[in-house]
Design a protein around this motif. Structure first.
Motif, PDB file in Angstrom:
ATOM      1  N   ALA A   1     -45.444  73.216  44.448  1.00  0.00           N
ATOM      2  CA  ALA A   1     -46.768  72.736  44.833  1.00  0.00           C
ATOM      3  C   ALA A   1     -46.903  71.304  44.354  1.00  0.00           C
ATOM      4  O   ALA A   1     -46.348  70.936  43.325  1.00  0.00           O
ATOM      5  CB  ALA A   1     -47.851  73.607  44.206  1.00  0.00           C
ATOM      6  N   PRO A   2     -47.667  70.510  45.097  1.00  0.00           N
ATOM      7  CA  PRO A   2     -47.836  69.128  44.666  1.00  0.00           C
ATOM      8  C   PRO A   2     -48.615  69.060  43.373  1.00  0.00           C
ATOM      9  O   PRO A   2     -49.476  69.873  43.115  1.00  0.00           O
ATOM     10  CB  PRO A   2     -48.624  68.490  45.818  1.00  0.00           C
ATOM     11  N   SER A   3     -48.283  68.097  42.556  1.00  0.00           N
ATOM     12  CA  SER A   3     -48.959  67.935  41.273  1.00  0.00           C
ATOM     13  C   SER A   3     -49.896  66.756  41.328  1.00  0.00           C
ATOM     14  O   SER A   3     -49.537  65.691  41.792  1.00  0.00           O
ATOM     15  CB  SER A   3     -47.933  67.715  40.160  1.00  0.00           C
ATOM     16  N   SER A   4     -51.126  66.992  40.839  1.00  0.00           N
ATOM     17  CA  SER A   4     -52.071  65.885  40.729  1.00  0.00           C
ATOM     18  C   SER A   4     -52.490  65.698  39.283  1.00  0.00           C
ATOM     19  O   SER A   4     -53.385  64.934  38.991  1.00  0.00           O
ATOM     20  CB  SER A   4     -53.296  66.159  41.603  1.00  0.00           C
TER      21      SER A   4
ATOM     22  N   VAL B   1     -53.797  81.121  39.530  1.00  0.00           N
ATOM     23  CA  VAL B   1     -53.248  80.723  40.830  1.00  0.00           C
ATOM     24  C   VAL B   1     -53.768  79.337  41.210  1.00  0.00           C
ATOM     25  O   VAL B   1     -53.002  78.483  41.679  1.00  0.00           O
ATOM     26  CB  VAL B   1     -53.586  81.776  41.912  1.00  0.00           C
ATOM     27  N   ALA B   2     -55.048  79.093  41.002  1.00  0.00           N
ATOM     28  CA  ALA B   2     -55.605  77.779  41.329  1.00  0.00           C
ATOM     29  C   ALA B   2     -54.943  76.695  40.488  1.00  0.00           C
ATOM     30  O   ALA B   2     -54.562  75.636  41.012  1.00  0.00           O
ATOM     31  CB  ALA B   2     -57.121  77.787  41.117  1.00  0.00           C
ATOM     32  N   LEU B   3     -54.781  76.949  39.193  1.00  0.00           N
ATOM     33  CA  LEU B   3     -54.142  75.957  38.321  1.00  0.00           C
ATOM     34  C   LEU B   3     -52.708  75.702  38.761  1.00  0.00           C
ATOM     35  O   LEU B   3     -52.268  74.561  38.855  1.00  0.00           O
ATOM     36  CB  LEU B   3     -54.200  76.423  36.864  1.00  0.00           C
ATOM     37  N   ARG B   4     -51.966  76.768  39.058  1.00  0.00           N
ATOM     38  CA  ARG B   4     -50.568  76.604  39.495  1.00  0.00           C
ATOM     39  C   ARG B   4     -50.491  75.892  40.835  1.00  0.00           C
ATOM     40  O   ARG B   4     -49.549  75.154  41.103  1.00  0.00           O
ATOM     41  CB  ARG B   4     -49.873  77.966  39.545  1.00  0.00           C
ATOM     42  N   THR B   5     -51.485  76.079  41.686  1.00  0.00           N
ATOM     43  CA  THR B   5     -51.523  75.373  42.959  1.00  0.00           C
ATOM     44  C   THR B   5     -51.681  73.877  42.737  1.00  0.00           C
ATOM     45  O   THR B   5     -51.125  73.064  43.476  1.00  0.00           O
ATOM     46  CB  THR B   5     -52.670  75.910  43.833  1.00  0.00           C
TER      47      THR B   5
ATOM     48  N   GLU C   1     -46.747  72.499  36.385  1.00  0.00           N
ATOM     49  CA  GLU C   1     -46.725  72.685  34.932  1.00  0.00           C
ATOM     50  C   GLU C   1     -47.919  73.501  34.454  1.00  0.00           C
ATOM     51  O   GLU C   1     -48.403  73.330  33.329  1.00  0.00           O
ATOM     52  CB  GLU C   1     -46.710  71.317  34.220  1.00  0.00           C
ATOM     53  N   ALA C   2     -48.400  74.420  35.274  1.00  0.00           N
ATOM     54  CA  ALA C   2     -49.609  75.189  34.956  1.00  0.00           C
ATOM     55  C   ALA C   2     -49.522  75.889  33.607  1.00  0.00           C
ATOM     56  O   ALA C   2     -50.469  75.855  32.819  1.00  0.00           O
ATOM     57  CB  ALA C   2     -49.890  76.207  36.053  1.00  0.00           C
ATOM     58  N   ARG C   3     -48.394  76.517  33.330  1.00  0.00           N
ATOM     59  CA  ARG C   3     -48.264  77.232  32.061  1.00  0.00           C
ATOM     60  C   ARG C   3     -48.413  76.277  30.875  1.00  0.00           C
ATOM     61  O   ARG C   3     -49.149  76.560  29.933  1.00  0.00           O
ATOM     62  CB  ARG C   3     -46.920  77.961  31.996  1.00  0.00           C
ATOM     63  N   GLN C   4     -47.743  75.146  30.924  1.00  0.00           N
ATOM     64  CA  GLN C   4     -47.818  74.183  29.828  1.00  0.00           C
ATOM     65  C   GLN C   4     -49.228  73.596  29.706  1.00  0.00           C
ATOM     66  O   GLN C   4     -49.730  73.402  28.592  1.00  0.00           O
ATOM     67  CB  GLN C   4     -46.788  73.059  30.022  1.00  0.00           C
TER      68      GLN C   4
END
Length: 145
Positions: free
Chosen positions: A22-25, A115-119, A123-126
């Motif tokens: 997923a793209p990272s912002s 899910v929203a954070l990972r979207t 690096e959602a977990r971190q």
């Protein structure tokens, strides 16, 4: 209770779905502290859910990202409805829910947020673990890992 991650009634994803990029912002994140490998299991499931949702979506990426964040409002509303039902605060409906329903709705909120954070960031977990550490550090007497 609705599906915690989609507005549709599609069947649950296969837990063995490969993760999708997923793209990272997000900006830079703090390095993650060493964690128990078992702690990664929920994030593997979130990766599978995001991959499944990405494959099933016909929407532009930016719209999909926004809708996954907005989905949280729906889930929080369902949690509130369950609390009202568990406490019997609607005289017309009485006790329409149990506290187990409230637990399930709160879990839906958590999954939807993950899910929203990972979207929004690979690096959602971190990001989450760093944020949780910072929150814990503000609590007197707590020992953040």
């Amino acid at each position: 209770m609705s599906d915690p991650v989609t507005a549709s009634s599609d069947p649950a994803p296969d837990a063995n779905c490969p993760p999708a990029a997923a793209p990272s912002s997000a900006g830079p994140t703090a390095p993650a502290a060493p964690t128990d490998p078992a702690d990664a299991a929920p994030w593997r499931t979130v990766e599978a859910l995001v991959g499944w949702l990405d494959r099933e979506s016909a929407l532009p990426k930016e719209q999909e990202r926004l809708l996954r964040v907005l989905k949280l409002s729906e889930e929080v509303g369902e949690a509130a409805q369950a609390v009202i039902g568990a406490t019997g605060q609607n005289p017309r409906k009485g006790r329409s829910h149990t506290w187990d329903d409230v637990h399930a709705e709160l879990c839906d909120v958590i999954v939807t947020a993950m899910v929203a954070l990972r979207t929004l960031t690979p690096e959602a977990r971190q990001v989450f673990e760093g944020h949780l550490r910072r929150v814990a550090e503000r609590v007197p007497g707590s020992e953040a890992p």
